[in-house]
Write an enzyme that holds these catalytic residues in place. Structure first.
Site, PDB file in Angstrom:
ATOM      1  CD  GLU A   1      -2.512   1.394   2.658  1.00  0.00           C
ATOM      2  OE1 GLU A   1      -2.710   0.359   3.340  1.00  0.00           O
ATOM      3  OE2 GLU A   1      -2.880   2.516   3.020  1.00  0.00           O
TER       4      GLU A   1
ATOM      5  NE  ARG B   1      -1.106   8.271   5.026  1.00  0.00           N
ATOM      6  CZ  ARG B   1      -1.135   7.450   6.072  1.00  0.00           C
ATOM      7  NH1 ARG B   1      -0.172   7.523   6.970  1.00  0.00           N
ATOM      8  NH2 ARG B   1      -2.096   6.581   6.210  1.00  0.00           N
TER       9      ARG B   1
ATOM     10  CE  LYS C   1      -6.635   2.500   6.992  1.00  0.00           C
ATOM     11  NZ  LYS C   1      -5.211   2.559   6.637  1.00  0.00           N
TER      12      LYS C   1
HETATM   13  C1  3PG Z   1      -2.484   3.713   8.266  1.00  0.00           C
HETATM   14  O1  3PG Z   1      -2.814   4.576   7.469  1.00  0.00           O
HETATM   15  O2  3PG Z   1      -2.922   2.575   8.193  1.00  0.00           O
HETATM   16  C2  3PG Z   1      -1.613   4.090   9.397  1.00  0.00           C
HETATM   17  O3  3PG Z   1      -1.002   5.301   9.173  1.00  0.00           O
HETATM   18  C3  3PG Z   1      -0.627   3.056   9.775  1.00  0.00           C
HETATM   19  O4  3PG Z   1      -0.501   3.194  11.127  1.00  0.00           O
HETATM   20  P1  3PG Z   1       0.841   2.797  11.885  1.00  0.00           P
HETATM   21  O5  3PG Z   1       1.866   3.818  11.484  1.00  0.00           O
HETATM   22  O6  3PG Z   1       0.459   2.899  13.339  1.00  0.00           O
HETATM   23  O7  3PG Z   1       1.229   1.421  11.471  1.00  0.00           O
END
Ligand code: 3PG
Length: 199
Positions: free
Chosen positions: A28, A32, A116
């Site tokens: 993924e 951003r 999700k």
């Molecule tokens: C996402 O978009 O899924 C999160 O930013 C991932 O979160 P994490 O940095 O806590 O793994």
């Protein structure tokens, strides 16, 4: 599934190869950064083992650019009717973000039964997933947000969790140092995390 923030598309292929060679193929790439679309294109063209998708898809325009860049799936932290409609138009697998029973029901009504759960740890984590299993036994979730090697297996043991996602697979300092071997090792460890579902 690694949640990837690419700051320079020039290293995207090396990063994708580090992950795929460790056994993690579904990537993924979050939208951003301005490098994200080029990164998706480069990975799609140069890393046939990878299944590359766009994350943090927030609107129709981003969905369309992601599809043009070669994205093979989409992920969003939430769900609006615009994003749902764009996902259907794209006709690609899509993980809409949900955080409550109402959002899970809405996303299901929009046609998405794999969702999700975000930000998982902050909103109840495994307790929330167990609670959602009662009214929604047919829904499946990919929790992200606060998942790490210490808690991932406990999530994966839940019957309504199909995968987990997180940024731990792609640490910022490893990328800054172009330490691809470290990322391959993290991928190998993640790929080895398999467990039989239990209630
Ligand atoms: C996402 O978009 O899924 C999160 O930013 C991932 O979160 P994490 O940095 O806590 O793994």
């Amino acid at each position: 599934m690694p949640v990837i923030v690419v700051r320079d598309a020039a290293y995207a292929v090396d990063l994708a190869m580090a992950l795929t060679s460790g056994g993690i193929r579904t990537l993924e790439v979050t939208l951003r950064t301005s490098a994200a679309f080029a990164a998706i294109r480069f990975i799609r063209d140069a890393v046939p083992d990878a299944i590359v998708g766009a994350g943090t898809v927030l609107n129709r325009a981003q969905w369309e650019r992601a599809v043009d860049a070669g994205a093979q799936f989409g992920v969003s932290p939430g769900l609006t009717s615009e994003v749902a409609s764009a996902a259907r138009s794209a006709n690609l697998p899509f993980l809409p973000g949900v955080g409550t029973a109402t959002e899970a029901l809405r996303a299901h009504d929009e046609g998405f039964s794999v969702q999700k759960l975000f930000p998982a740890e902050a909103i109840g984590g495994r307790s929330l997933l167990k609670a959602l299993y009662g009214p929604f036994p047919d829904l499946r979730f990919c929790p992200t947000g606060g998942i790490n090697p210490e808690n991932a297996l406990d999530y994966l043991a839940l019957p309504n969790v199909v995968c987990v996602g997180g940024s731990w697979l792609v640490p910022d300092d490893a990328v800054e140092n172009r330490d691809w071997l470290r990322i391959t090792r993290l991928a190998q460890a993640a790929a080895a995390m398999r467990t039989a579902p239990t209630l």
